[in-house]
Write an enzyme that holds these catalytic residues in place. Structure first.
Site, PDB file in Angstrom:
ATOM      1  N   ASN A  11       0.875  -1.163   0.000  1.00 20.20           N
ATOM      2  CA  ASN A  11       0.000   0.000   0.000  1.00 20.20           C
ATOM      3  C   ASN A  11       0.918   1.220   0.000  1.00 20.20           C
ATOM      4  OD1 ASN A  11      -1.752   2.085   0.511  1.00 20.20           O
ATOM      5  ND2 ASN A  11      -2.262   1.457   2.604  1.00 20.20           N
ATOM      6  N   TRP A  12       1.117   1.773  -1.175  1.00 19.99           N
ATOM      7  CA  TRP A  12       2.094   2.867  -1.301  1.00 19.99           C
ATOM      8  C   TRP A  12       1.616   4.164  -0.673  1.00 19.99           C
ATOM      9  CZ3 TRP A  12       5.215   3.168  -6.521  1.00 19.99           C
ATOM     10  CH2 TRP A  12       6.104   2.091  -6.573  1.00 19.99           C
ATOM     11  N   LYS A  13       0.316   4.244  -0.346  1.00 15.36           N
ATOM     12  CA  LYS A  13      -0.248   5.485   0.198  1.00 15.36           C
ATOM     13  C   LYS A  13       0.082   6.656  -0.750  1.00 15.36           C
ATOM     14  CE  LYS A  13       0.156   3.460   4.706  1.00 15.36           C
ATOM     15  NZ  LYS A  13      -0.175   3.661   6.088  1.00 15.36           N
ATOM     16  N   HIS A 101      -9.851   1.644   4.407  1.00 14.62           N
ATOM     17  CA  HIS A 101      -8.599   1.850   5.151  1.00 14.62           C
ATOM     18  C   HIS A 101      -8.844   2.843   6.286  1.00 14.62           C
ATOM     19  CE1 HIS A 101      -4.511   2.911   6.170  1.00 14.62           C
ATOM     20  NE2 HIS A 101      -4.118   1.818   5.518  1.00 14.62           N
ATOM     21  N   GLU A 103      -7.130   5.158   7.468  1.00 12.06           N
ATOM     22  CA  GLU A 103      -6.792   6.559   7.180  1.00 12.06           C
ATOM     23  C   GLU A 103      -7.954   7.259   6.470  1.00 12.06           C
ATOM     24  OE1 GLU A 103      -3.033   5.827   5.243  1.00 12.06           O
ATOM     25  OE2 GLU A 103      -2.091   5.431   7.173  1.00 12.06           O
ATOM     26  N   GLU A 170      -6.138  -4.663  10.156  1.00 12.33           N
ATOM     27  CA  GLU A 170      -5.111  -3.673  10.455  1.00 12.33           C
ATOM     28  C   GLU A 170      -5.500  -2.905  11.722  1.00 12.33           C
ATOM     29  OE1 GLU A 170      -2.791  -2.456   6.679  1.00 12.33           O
ATOM     30  OE2 GLU A 170      -4.541  -1.174   6.786  1.00 12.33           O
ATOM     31  N   GLY A 176       1.829   2.372  11.056  1.00 10.73           N
ATOM     32  CA  GLY A 176       2.874   3.402  11.066  1.00 10.73           C
ATOM     33  C   GLY A 176       3.513   3.675  12.413  1.00 10.73           C
ATOM     34  N   SER A 214       2.624  -1.884  10.402  1.00 14.84           N
ATOM     35  CA  SER A 214       4.048  -1.906  10.778  1.00 14.84           C
ATOM     36  C   SER A 214       4.792  -3.180  10.418  1.00 14.84           C
ATOM     37  CB  SER A 214       4.202  -1.614  12.279  1.00 14.84           C
ATOM     38  OG  SER A 214       3.839  -0.294  12.549  1.00 14.84           O
ATOM     39  N   GLY A 235       2.534  -1.149   4.309  1.00 10.15           N
ATOM     40  CA  GLY A 235       2.503   0.270   3.963  1.00 10.15           C
ATOM     41  C   GLY A 235       3.897   0.808   3.710  1.00 10.15           C
ATOM     42  N   GLY A 236       4.442   1.528   4.684  1.00 14.13           N
ATOM     43  CA  GLY A 236       5.742   2.200   4.551  1.00 14.13           C
ATOM     44  C   GLY A 236       6.821   1.323   3.927  1.00 14.13           C
TER      45      GLY A 236
END
Ligand code: PGA
Length: 253
Positions: A11-13, A101, A103, A170, A176, A214, A235-236
């Site tokens: 998930n590149w966001k 998601h 966010e 999640e 994160g 994470s 993600g990150g």
């Protein structure tokens, strides 16, 4: 309960531009070499809207699928400034879309709205990566299971093509932050989600359920022991080809 196929979904966001094609090529090169008879992986990269068409055109390979990170709930052309719908995603080449998601829930997306988005994405025959998860406050009040139940029942209907829905568990407090749940918590939660899904929709098949929050190349080994986890939403760490590749390698170590 285990689904043998393992998913590694990035998930590149809000990350990436045209130069990021390099990352995709590096992951692709790894995929062509990483072959073991006992392993079956599905690699999906969910990238910003602006890159979907470009990546799918450049990457003519079945080893990596390209997905999106959200969509509007109506499949029409209309006065919705800044929005992109599922039919547009489909035409751009996306095969998957992340919905629900946290966010986006934080920005006001409700279970009801997410349900409409799921329906519109299914109408376009997209595969859904449906995110659920509790906040730290809900966890501390022992509400995790009731929150997950409401999210599942509030956004999915029995009549939907359930085969096209992947669930990503999640925990909001894990995204994160570098914090991940304990192994015994994960085991209980995955068992709950899988059984709850079967119970809610009276289906015989267990759903595919991923973990997200994470995940990195070091803590991935913690998850290898939990057979109910069918893969990961990353993600990150998915924004670096090295980290993403190391996650896959270290998972099988
Ligand atoms: P993270 O994000 O891996 O950076 O915690 C996961 C996600 O938001 O899907």
């Amino acid at each position: 309960m285990t689904n043998k196929l393992k998913y590694f979904i990035g998930n590149w966001k809000m990350f990436g531009d045209f130069r990021s094609l390099k990352i995709i090529y590096q992951i692709h090169r790894f995929c062509t070499k990483f072959k073991r008879r006992d392993i079956k992986n599905k690699i999906i990269l969910c990238v910003p809207f602006t890159l979907i068409y470009f990546f799918t055109k450049k990457l003519k390979s079945k080893l990596i699928s390209i997905g999106a990170q959200n969509c509007h709930h109506r499949n029409i052309f209309g006065p919705f400034t800044g929005s992109v719908n599922a039919s547009m995603l489909k035409k751009a080449g996306a095969k998957y879309v992340i919905l629900g998601h946290s966010e986006n829930r934080l920005e006001g997306e409700t279970n009801r709205l997410i349900k409409k988005k799921i329906a519109s994405a299914l109408e376009q025959k997209l595969n859904i990566i449906f995110c659920i998860g509790e906040t730290l406050k809900e966890k501390s009040k022992n509400k995790t299971f009731s929150v997950l139940r409401n999210q599942i029942r509030g956004s999915i209907e029995k009549k939907y093509n359930l085969n096209k829905i992947i669930i990503a568990y999640e925990p909001v407090w894990s995204i994160g932050t570098g914090k991940i749940p304990k192994v015994y918590e994960l085991k209980k939660t995955f068992e709950f989600i899988k059984n709850e899904f079967k119970r809610s929709f009276k289906t015989k098949k267990f759903p595919v359920v991923l973990y997200g929050g994470s995940v990195n190349d070091i803590n991935i080994s913690v998850f290898s022991s939990i057979s109910d986890i069918d893969g990961f939403l990353i993600g990150g760490a998915s924004q670096s080809s090295k980290k993403f590749i190391d996650i896959i390698k270290n998972y099988y170590k």
